[in-house]
Write a protein that holds these residues in place. Structure first.
Motif, PDB file in Angstrom:
ATOM      1  N   SER A 123       0.832  -1.208   0.000  1.00 35.88           N
ATOM      2  CA  SER A 123       0.000   0.000   0.000  1.00 35.88           C
ATOM      3  C   SER A 123       0.865   1.256   0.000  1.00 35.88           C
ATOM      4  O   SER A 123       0.539   2.251  -0.654  1.00 35.88           O
ATOM      5  CB  SER A 123      -0.944   0.001   1.206  1.00 35.88           C
ATOM      6  N   GLY A 124       1.992   1.220   0.719  1.00 33.50           N
ATOM      7  CA  GLY A 124       2.898   2.358   0.708  1.00 33.50           C
ATOM      8  C   GLY A 124       3.559   2.555  -0.641  1.00 33.50           C
ATOM      9  O   GLY A 124       3.723   3.688  -1.110  1.00 33.50           O
ATOM     10  N   LEU A 125       3.933   1.445  -1.276  1.00 32.51           N
ATOM     11  CA  LEU A 125       4.514   1.518  -2.616  1.00 32.51           C
ATOM     12  C   LEU A 125       3.533   2.146  -3.601  1.00 32.51           C
ATOM     13  O   LEU A 125       3.908   2.981  -4.435  1.00 32.51           O
ATOM     14  CB  LEU A 125       4.913   0.119  -3.087  1.00 32.51           C
ATOM     15  N   VAL A 126       2.285   1.734  -3.498  1.00 38.39           N
ATOM     16  CA  VAL A 126       1.257   2.264  -4.398  1.00 38.39           C
ATOM     17  C   VAL A 126       1.059   3.762  -4.170  1.00 38.39           C
ATOM     18  O   VAL A 126       1.023   4.561  -5.112  1.00 38.39           O
ATOM     19  CB  VAL A 126      -0.074   1.517  -4.189  1.00 38.39           C
ATOM     20  N   ALA A 127       0.924   4.162  -2.903  1.00 36.47           N
ATOM     21  CA  ALA A 127       0.606   5.553  -2.593  1.00 36.47           C
ATOM     22  C   ALA A 127       1.736   6.510  -2.973  1.00 36.47           C
ATOM     23  O   ALA A 127       1.480   7.641  -3.405  1.00 36.47           O
ATOM     24  CB  ALA A 127       0.271   5.685  -1.105  1.00 36.47           C
ATOM     25  N   ILE A 128       2.979   6.067  -2.828  1.00 40.88           N
ATOM     26  CA  ILE A 128       4.094   6.969  -3.142  1.00 40.88           C
ATOM     27  C   ILE A 128       4.362   7.041  -4.640  1.00 40.88           C
ATOM     28  O   ILE A 128       5.022   7.974  -5.119  1.00 40.88           O
ATOM     29  CB  ILE A 128       5.372   6.534  -2.391  1.00 40.88           C
ATOM     30  N   THR A 129       3.841   6.109  -5.418  1.00 44.57           N
ATOM     31  CA  THR A 129       4.146   6.057  -6.851  1.00 44.57           C
ATOM     32  C   THR A 129       3.862   7.363  -7.590  1.00 44.57           C
ATOM     33  O   THR A 129       4.730   7.871  -8.300  1.00 44.57           O
ATOM     34  CB  THR A 129       3.407   4.870  -7.507  1.00 44.57           C
ATOM     35  N   VAL A 177      -2.902   2.817   7.088  1.00 48.19           N
ATOM     36  CA  VAL A 177      -4.160   2.789   7.856  1.00 48.19           C
ATOM     37  C   VAL A 177      -5.368   2.815   6.928  1.00 48.19           C
ATOM     38  O   VAL A 177      -6.330   2.053   7.104  1.00 48.19           O
ATOM     39  CB  VAL A 177      -4.201   3.979   8.831  1.00 48.19           C
ATOM     40  N   ILE A 178      -5.338   3.685   5.910  1.00 51.90           N
ATOM     41  CA  ILE A 178      -6.498   3.843   5.035  1.00 51.90           C
ATOM     42  C   ILE A 178      -6.700   2.608   4.156  1.00 51.90           C
ATOM     43  O   ILE A 178      -7.835   2.178   3.909  1.00 51.90           O
ATOM     44  CB  ILE A 178      -6.354   5.131   4.196  1.00 51.90           C
ATOM     45  N   CYS A 179      -5.610   2.005   3.683  1.00 50.80           N
ATOM     46  CA  CYS A 179      -5.761   0.791   2.869  1.00 50.80           C
ATOM     47  C   CYS A 179      -6.184  -0.404   3.719  1.00 50.80           C
ATOM     48  O   CYS A 179      -6.852  -1.313   3.225  1.00 50.80           O
ATOM     49  CB  CYS A 179      -4.467   0.490   2.114  1.00 50.80           C
ATOM     50  N   LEU A 180      -5.822  -0.420   5.007  1.00 51.41           N
ATOM     51  CA  LEU A 180      -6.335  -1.449   5.914  1.00 51.41           C
ATOM     52  C   LEU A 180      -7.856  -1.353   5.982  1.00 51.41           C
ATOM     53  O   LEU A 180      -8.561  -2.375   5.931  1.00 51.41           O
ATOM     54  CB  LEU A 180      -5.725  -1.276   7.304  1.00 51.41           C
ATOM     55  N   TRP A 181      -8.359  -0.132   6.061  1.00 54.94           N
ATOM     56  CA  TRP A 181      -9.822   0.063   6.010  1.00 54.94           C
ATOM     57  C   TRP A 181     -10.356  -0.355   4.646  1.00 54.94           C
ATOM     58  O   TRP A 181     -11.441  -0.945   4.541  1.00 54.94           O
ATOM     59  CB  TRP A 181     -10.160   1.534   6.279  1.00 54.94           C
ATOM     60  N   GLY A 182      -9.581  -0.088   3.589  1.00 54.94           N
ATOM     61  CA  GLY A 182     -10.014  -0.420   2.233  1.00 54.94           C
ATOM     62  C   GLY A 182     -10.254  -1.902   2.031  1.00 54.94           C
ATOM     63  O   GLY A 182     -11.171  -2.297   1.303  1.00 54.94           O
ATOM     64  N   VAL A 183      -9.434  -2.765   2.668  1.00 54.91           N
ATOM     65  CA  VAL A 183      -9.594  -4.212   2.474  1.00 54.91           C
ATOM     66  C   VAL A 183     -10.516  -4.835   3.521  1.00 54.91           C
ATOM     67  O   VAL A 183     -10.766  -6.037   3.471  1.00 54.91           O
ATOM     68  CB  VAL A 183      -8.226  -4.930   2.490  1.00 54.91           C
ATOM     69  N   ASN A 184     -11.004  -4.025   4.435  1.00 52.76           N
ATOM     70  CA  ASN A 184     -11.948  -4.532   5.439  1.00 52.76           C
ATOM     71  C   ASN A 184     -13.288  -3.813   5.337  1.00 52.76           C
ATOM     72  O   ASN A 184     -14.226  -4.312   4.727  1.00 52.76           O
ATOM     73  CB  ASN A 184     -11.334  -4.386   6.840  1.00 52.76           C
ATOM     74  N   GLY A 185     -13.387  -2.625   5.908  1.00 51.23           N
ATOM     75  CA  GLY A 185     -14.658  -1.906   5.914  1.00 51.23           C
ATOM     76  C   GLY A 185     -15.185  -1.571   4.540  1.00 51.23           C
ATOM     77  O   GLY A 185     -16.345  -1.842   4.218  1.00 51.23           O
ATOM     78  N   LEU A 186     -14.340  -0.987   3.689  1.00 49.50           N
ATOM     79  CA  LEU A 186     -14.793  -0.608   2.348  1.00 49.50           C
ATOM     80  C   LEU A 186     -15.161  -1.832   1.536  1.00 49.50           C
ATOM     81  O   LEU A 186     -16.152  -1.822   0.788  1.00 49.50           O
ATOM     82  CB  LEU A 186     -13.708   0.195   1.633  1.00 49.50           C
ATOM     83  N   LYS A 187     -14.402  -2.892   1.682  1.00 51.91           N
ATOM     84  CA  LYS A 187     -14.679  -4.119   0.931  1.00 51.91           C
ATOM     85  C   LYS A 187     -16.064  -4.663   1.269  1.00 51.91           C
ATOM     86  O   LYS A 187     -16.811  -5.110   0.388  1.00 51.91           O
ATOM     87  CB  LYS A 187     -13.611  -5.163   1.228  1.00 51.91           C
ATOM     88  N   ARG A 188     -16.419  -4.622   2.540  1.00 52.44           N
ATOM     89  CA  ARG A 188     -17.762  -5.081   2.937  1.00 52.44           C
ATOM     90  C   ARG A 188     -18.842  -4.175   2.363  1.00 52.44           C
ATOM     91  O   ARG A 188     -19.910  -4.644   1.945  1.00 52.44           O
ATOM     92  CB  ARG A 188     -17.862  -5.130   4.464  1.00 52.44           C
ATOM     93  N   LEU A 189     -18.571  -2.877   2.327  1.00 46.22           N
ATOM     94  CA  LEU A 189     -19.549  -1.940   1.771  1.00 46.22           C
ATOM     95  C   LEU A 189     -19.754  -2.177   0.278  1.00 46.22           C
ATOM     96  O   LEU A 189     -20.886  -2.098  -0.224  1.00 46.22           O
ATOM     97  CB  LEU A 189     -19.075  -0.495   1.999  1.00 46.22           C
ATOM     98  N   LEU A 190     -18.684  -2.457  -0.437  1.00 48.21           N
ATOM     99  CA  LEU A 190     -18.784  -2.670  -1.885  1.00 48.21           C
ATOM    100  C   LEU A 190     -19.433  -4.006  -2.215  1.00 48.21           C
ATOM    101  O   LEU A 190     -20.082  -4.146  -3.255  1.00 48.21           O
ATOM    102  CB  LEU A 190     -17.392  -2.595  -2.516  1.00 48.21           C
ATOM    103  N   GLY A 226      -8.793  -2.589  -2.837  1.00 48.34           N
ATOM    104  CA  GLY A 226      -8.526  -2.082  -1.494  1.00 48.34           C
ATOM    105  C   GLY A 226      -7.119  -1.540  -1.326  1.00 48.34           C
ATOM    106  O   GLY A 226      -6.899  -0.596  -0.562  1.00 48.34           O
ATOM    107  N   VAL A 227      -6.150  -2.125  -2.031  1.00 47.61           N
ATOM    108  CA  VAL A 227      -4.761  -1.674  -1.926  1.00 47.61           C
ATOM    109  C   VAL A 227      -4.393  -0.736  -3.075  1.00 47.61           C
ATOM    110  O   VAL A 227      -3.991   0.405  -2.865  1.00 47.61           O
ATOM    111  CB  VAL A 227      -3.798  -2.877  -1.888  1.00 47.61           C
ATOM    112  N   HIS A 228      -4.559  -1.197  -4.311  1.00 49.21           N
ATOM    113  CA  HIS A 228      -4.113  -0.393  -5.456  1.00 49.21           C
ATOM    114  C   HIS A 228      -5.080   0.740  -5.782  1.00 49.21           C
ATOM    115  O   HIS A 228      -4.641   1.833  -6.173  1.00 49.21           O
ATOM    116  CB  HIS A 228      -3.910  -1.298  -6.674  1.00 49.21           C
ATOM    117  N   GLY A 229      -6.362   0.497  -5.635  1.00 51.30           N
ATOM    118  CA  GLY A 229      -7.331   1.553  -5.900  1.00 51.30           C
ATOM    119  C   GLY A 229      -7.320   2.618  -4.831  1.00 51.30           C
ATOM    120  O   GLY A 229      -7.132   3.812  -5.106  1.00 51.30           O
TER     121      GLY A 229
END
Length: 489
Positions: free
Chosen positions: A343-349, A369-382, A392-395
């Motif tokens: 997730s850090g590699l993606v965000a700094i790109t 922290v935000i990508c951790l939410w992306g693969v848990n909370g956001l994933k359930r919402l989607l 969750g990680v790359h998007g």
């Protein structure tokens, strides 16, 4: 000076000897012609010589060749092992096969027509077919960098950018791992590469090069030939939009359209080898130095900045994901640390060459922290079964990094700002305007990739079918799709 003295001497001789030559017009004409010839030589001698054509520096060439090889290492074996370790043992080989074959397919397509459509002057969305089959690209051809008068060999640029295209397509397969038809994946990749990756690369990265920006009028003319998002001022150093958001949207659409894995929620689907996943993540981190630092296109201070930022942002994200998971789940996990690093590699790109080192650390901490939410909370919402959390990680990481590039690129926050090639200096920075430009880039990428992906999946589903039969899925794709097994017991 000696030419001027010669001219003066001849003129004096003609003046003093005029009566004697008056009866010899032929001799007079010859002398006059000689004087004219010497005068032309004198003028040529004092006129400045034309600047020699830029020649690639061997150090720059060598660096970008190494970086291209590092990006290839990211894909095979890096991405393949990272994804392979996350699926069940019965699907390990299928994921390796998908990443390996997609990389090979896109490499060939890039040379045939991809490079030409992405990196020649056409319209705001596509280039032309002038360099079809790399026509005209020779060992003498050069490509622009981000410094005036500095070039690299074009063939090296072809390889470097081709590796970007190949890994982008490889990223997509993680979203629908363990259930998609191999033939369907390959046909989808041809369509998506042609109508989503190529135009996004052209929109974001195509421009005439810094040497075209001589004055305001020339800059305006050169700017009009650039890609759509480049014209709108969107910054993307190494592929936040072109690579990560682009692939993540394609993966998410695929996860919806292919459907959830059989038995999801009732059958154990834990990663079969976190050892392979850790090795893959480490290879991704290593190769990413080529991905980001190579995008400076020179062995320069800007490349060094991108390298340091890639180093520290990744470490910060790995730590922030791990500690957040430790707090909320009670234990720090290897999977969490590896996912945080990615997730850090993606965000700094998108930000790597534009932000300062402290900005990179903050970006990494936020990404974890935000990508951790992306693969848990956001994933359930989607509600989509994004098998390996591509979105969750790359998007999420790509969107975060792309937008915050507009914040942390501010020189007041340690960033580099935006360079004005006409003034040959860093331009005054408007953070609000830059964040708006970054947001335009993100929205354009989401919509473009979403529409192209939906159409491509529909076409493939009609012609081939997207999904393997349920019994094949239960048995595992290694045997049913490829007649092989990753492991023999």
């Amino acid at each position: 000076m000696k030419y001027l003295l010669s001219v003066l001497a001849l003129i004096g001789a003609v003046s003093f000897g005029a009566p004697a030559w008056a009866e010899e017009p032929a001799a007079t004409t010859a002398v006059v012609e000689a004087v004219a010839a010497v005068a032309e030589a004198a003028v040529a001698a004092v006129e400045p010589a034309a600047a020699p054509a830029p020649v690639p520096n061997k150090g720059d060439n060598a660096w970008i060749m190494v970086c291209a090889a590092l990006v290839i290492l990211m894909s095979i074996p890096g991405l393949a092992l990272f994804y392979g370790g996350l699926v069940r043992a019965k699907n390990m080989l299928s994921v390796l096969m998908q990443v390996f074959t997609v990389f090979s397919l896109i490499t060939v397509l890039w040379v045939i027509y991809g490079y030409s459509l992405a990196f020649t002057e056409g319209n705001a969305f596509f280039g032309t077919l002038d360099k079809l089959f790399l026509s005209g690209v020779t060992v003498e051809s050069v490509g622009a960098t981000f410094s005036k008068g500095v070039v690299i060999s074009e063939l090296i640029f072809v390889v470097f950018q081709g590796a970007f295209a190949a890994i982008t397509c490889g990223l997509i397969v993680g979203a629908f791992a363990e259930r998609a038809k191999f033939a369907a994946i390959l046909v989808f990749m041809v369509i998506w590469f042609t109508f989503s990756y190529i135009p996004m690369a052209h929109m974001v990265w195509y421009w005439a090069g810094p040497d075209a920006y001589i004055d305001a009028a020339a800059a305006e003319a050169a700017g009009a030939t650039a890609g759509f998002l480049f014209q709108h001022g969107a910054l993307d150093f190494a592929g936040g939009t072109v690579v990560h958001i682009n692939a993540a949207i394609a993966g998410l659409v695929g996860a919806y359209m292919i459907g959830k894995r059989t038995g999801l929620g009732s059958v154990a689907m834990a990663p079969h080898s976190l050892t392979f996943t850790m090795i893959g993540a480490s290879l991704l981190w290593f190769g990413w130095f080529g991905f980001n630092a190579g995008s400076a296109l020179e062995a320069s201070g800007g490349s060094a900045l991108a390298m340091v930022n890639t180093w520290v942002a990744t470490a910060a994200a790995a730590l922030s994901w791990m500690f957040a998971e430790w707090i909320f789940k009670g234990k720090p996990s290897m999977l969490g640390a590896a996912s945080g690093a990615v997730s850090g590699l993606v965000a700094i790109t998108p930000a790597a060459g534009f932000v300062g080192v402290m900005g990179a650390i903050v970006l990494g901490l936020l990404a974890g922290v935000i990508c951790l939410w992306g693969v848990n909370g956001l994933k359930r919402l989607l509600g989509a079964d994004d098998s390996l959390d591509v979105f969750g990680v790359h998007g999420v990481g790509g969107i975060l990094g792309a937008i915050l590039t507009g914040v942390f690129a501010d020189p007041a926050l340690g960033g580099t700002g935006v360079y004005d090639y006409v003034a040959n200096a860093v331009a005054p920075y408007d953070m609000t305007a830059q964040v708006i430009a970054q947001t335009k880039g993100v929205v354009t990428c989401i919509v473009w990739s979403g529409v192209v992906s939906f159409i491509a999946y529909k076409l493939v589903d009609i012609v081939i079918g997207l999904r393997v039969p349920e019994e094949d899925e239960r048995e595992g794709l290694d045997l049913t799709s490829h007649g092989e097994s990753a492991y023999h017991h």
